[in-house]
Design an enzyme around this catalytic site. Structure first.
Site, PDB file in Angstrom:
ATOM      1  N   ASP A  42       0.674  -1.306  -0.049  1.00 18.26           N
ATOM      2  CA  ASP A  42      -0.105   0.044   0.007  1.00 18.26           C
ATOM      3  C   ASP A  42       0.922   0.973   0.064  1.00 18.26           C
ATOM      4  O   ASP A  42       1.780   1.441   0.806  1.00 18.26           O
ATOM      5  CB  ASP A  42      -0.805  -0.005   1.106  1.00 18.26           C
ATOM      6  CG  ASP A  42      -1.881   1.147   1.299  1.00 18.26           C
ATOM      7  OD1 ASP A  42      -2.791   1.313   0.564  1.00 18.26           O
ATOM      8  OD2 ASP A  42      -1.517   2.077   2.229  1.00 18.26           O
ATOM      9  N   TYR A  47       2.859  10.092  -0.148  1.00 19.74           N
ATOM     10  CA  TYR A  47       3.770   9.287   0.722  1.00 19.74           C
ATOM     11  C   TYR A  47       5.110   9.471   0.507  1.00 19.74           C
ATOM     12  O   TYR A  47       6.133   9.311   1.012  1.00 19.74           O
ATOM     13  CB  TYR A  47       3.726   7.764   1.162  1.00 19.74           C
ATOM     14  CG  TYR A  47       2.362   7.269   1.835  1.00 19.74           C
ATOM     15  CD1 TYR A  47       1.405   8.213   2.344  1.00 19.74           C
ATOM     16  CD2 TYR A  47       1.992   6.038   1.763  1.00 19.74           C
ATOM     17  CE1 TYR A  47       0.312   7.964   2.971  1.00 19.74           C
ATOM     18  CE2 TYR A  47       0.793   5.547   2.353  1.00 19.74           C
ATOM     19  CZ  TYR A  47      -0.161   6.445   2.996  1.00 19.74           C
ATOM     20  OH  TYR A  47      -1.234   5.952   3.528  1.00 19.74           O
ATOM     21  N   HIS A 102      -8.029   9.018  -1.013  1.00 20.90           N
ATOM     22  CA  HIS A 102      -7.285   8.858   0.117  1.00 20.90           C
ATOM     23  C   HIS A 102      -8.041   9.408   1.423  1.00 20.90           C
ATOM     24  O   HIS A 102      -7.885   8.657   2.298  1.00 20.90           O
ATOM     25  CB  HIS A 102      -5.824   9.798  -0.082  1.00 20.90           C
ATOM     26  CG  HIS A 102      -4.980   9.307   0.871  1.00 20.90           C
ATOM     27  ND1 HIS A 102      -3.521   9.459   0.994  1.00 20.90           N
ATOM     28  CD2 HIS A 102      -4.939   8.724   2.364  1.00 20.90           C
ATOM     29  CE1 HIS A 102      -2.787   9.192   2.051  1.00 20.90           C
ATOM     30  NE2 HIS A 102      -3.933   8.695   2.990  1.00 20.90           N
ATOM     31  N   SER A 184      -2.697   1.673  10.760  1.00 19.02           N
ATOM     32  CA  SER A 184      -2.163   2.199  12.166  1.00 19.02           C
ATOM     33  C   SER A 184      -2.675   1.158  13.351  1.00 19.02           C
ATOM     34  O   SER A 184      -3.044   1.410  14.291  1.00 19.02           O
ATOM     35  CB  SER A 184      -2.667   3.442  12.504  1.00 19.02           C
ATOM     36  OG  SER A 184      -2.198   4.451  11.423  1.00 19.02           O
TER      37      SER A 184
END
Ligand SMILES: NC(=O)c1ccc[n+]([C@@H]2O[C@H](COP(=O)([O-])OP(=O)(O)OC[C@H]3O[C@@H](n4cnc5c(N)ncnc54)[C@H](OP(=O)(O)O)[C@@H]3O)[C@@H](O)[C@H]2O)c1
Length: 276
Positions: A42, A47, A102, A184
């Site tokens: 991913d 990023y 996103h 996360s």
């Protein structure tokens, strides 16, 4: 590595994938992830790691399932197409397996963005469409804009210590046949500190970890993938932790283990995966 179906696509993806937010660029971890069965990588245009992924998978593209994301400031029709070209170039591929919005946008109408996503699929540049950080209400709007069954995935924060949003969204995704990518799940690396604040949770993790021969990180990752339609995508910059995280698959917490862990996390969780 156990796999799950991506949405209604018939495609199998690993239940532990590999995230790349803040990835340092060493290709060894991405290659080790593949060896361990975590062939889903991913990324996101924001990023700045797509180029590292591209370098790591060069010459072996088809072995991987590539997921990346377009940022909300690129949600205008022409901007989506341009952003996708940038991601394709950075990843060194002709096609993105899963292209995700996103975050929701409060400026650009979802119909306009989804028209561009649809065009990318028609042109063969994207295989499947996903979203990220979408509530059930926003998912409904996105499905209306794109068509039933076309959104195969929603990527959201989901961990033992933070699952309020997920508790609302996961049942809707399950009902609509969408896979959830949990991010996360290790609290961005801060899980030890957060566990230390909860002595009962620390004790329960260690007791169950000793029973199963699993680490705290593996228990936390397994807890999220107990949900039938959820996979997780932990990030690590250390090869040995790729192995550890992939070791969160191939077994399941029992109901007798899941329940005290959830209770000990101490935030009033009530949903039980074996009832879902
Ligand atoms: N869609 C979104 O809005 C969104 C938001 C956030 C993240 N994501 C995606 O989800 C992925 C994962 O989330 P995340 O990166 O926020 O956090 P995470 O996976 O919960 O945590 C990553 C951190 O945990 C540490 N770690 C990894 N494995 C460990 C282990 N076995 N034991 C101890 N520490 C460990 C890593 O440190 P070391 O590198 O030192 O191992 C790293 O600092 C991201 O990389 C990204 O692809 C998406």
């Amino acid at each position: 590595m156990d796999t799950k179906q991506l949405g209604n696509t018939g495609i199998q993806i690993p239940e532990v994938g590999y995230g790349t937010w803040k990835h340092h660029g060493d290709p060894a971890t991405i290659r080790r992830a593949l060896e361990m069965g975590a062939f889903l990588i991913d990324s996101a245009e924001s990023y700045d790691t797509e180029r590292y992924v591209g370098q790591a998978i060069a010459g072996n593209r088809e072995a991987y399932f590539l997921a990346t994301k377009v940022s909300p400031h690129h949600f205008r029709y022409a901007d989506v197409l341009k952003a996708a070209e940038g991601s394709l170039r950075a990843l060194g591929t002709d096609v993105i397996d899963l292209y995700q919005l996103h975050w929701p946008s409060y400026d650009v109408p979802i119909d306009e963005t989804m028209r561009a996503m649809d065009k990318l699929v028609t042109d063969g540049k994207v295989r499947h469409i996903g979203v990220s950080n979408f509530s059930a209400e926003l998912l409904r709007e996105a499905e209306r804009a794109l068509g039933d069954g076309r959104i195969v995935e929603n990527q959201i924060k989901f961990s033992l210590l933070d699952h309020e949003f997920a508790d609302e969204v996961i049942p809707y995704c399950a009902e609509r046949g969408m896979t959830v990518f949990a991010y996360s799940s290790l609290e961005q690396g801060a899980f030890e500190d957060r566990v230390a604040e909860r002595p009962q949770l620390a004790e329960t993790l260690d007791r169950i970890g000793a029973e199963l021969g699993k680490t705290r990180a593996q228990l936390l990752l397994n807890w999220v993938i107990c949900e039938p339609n959820v996979i997780t995508i932990p990030m690590t910059s250390r090869v040995e932790r790729v192995d550890e995280n992939c070791g969160a698959s191939g077994w399941r917490l029992s109901a007798e283990q899941w329940d005290p862990l959830t209770e000990a996390a101490g935030d009033g969780a009530t949903r039980r995966w074996w009832l879902s």
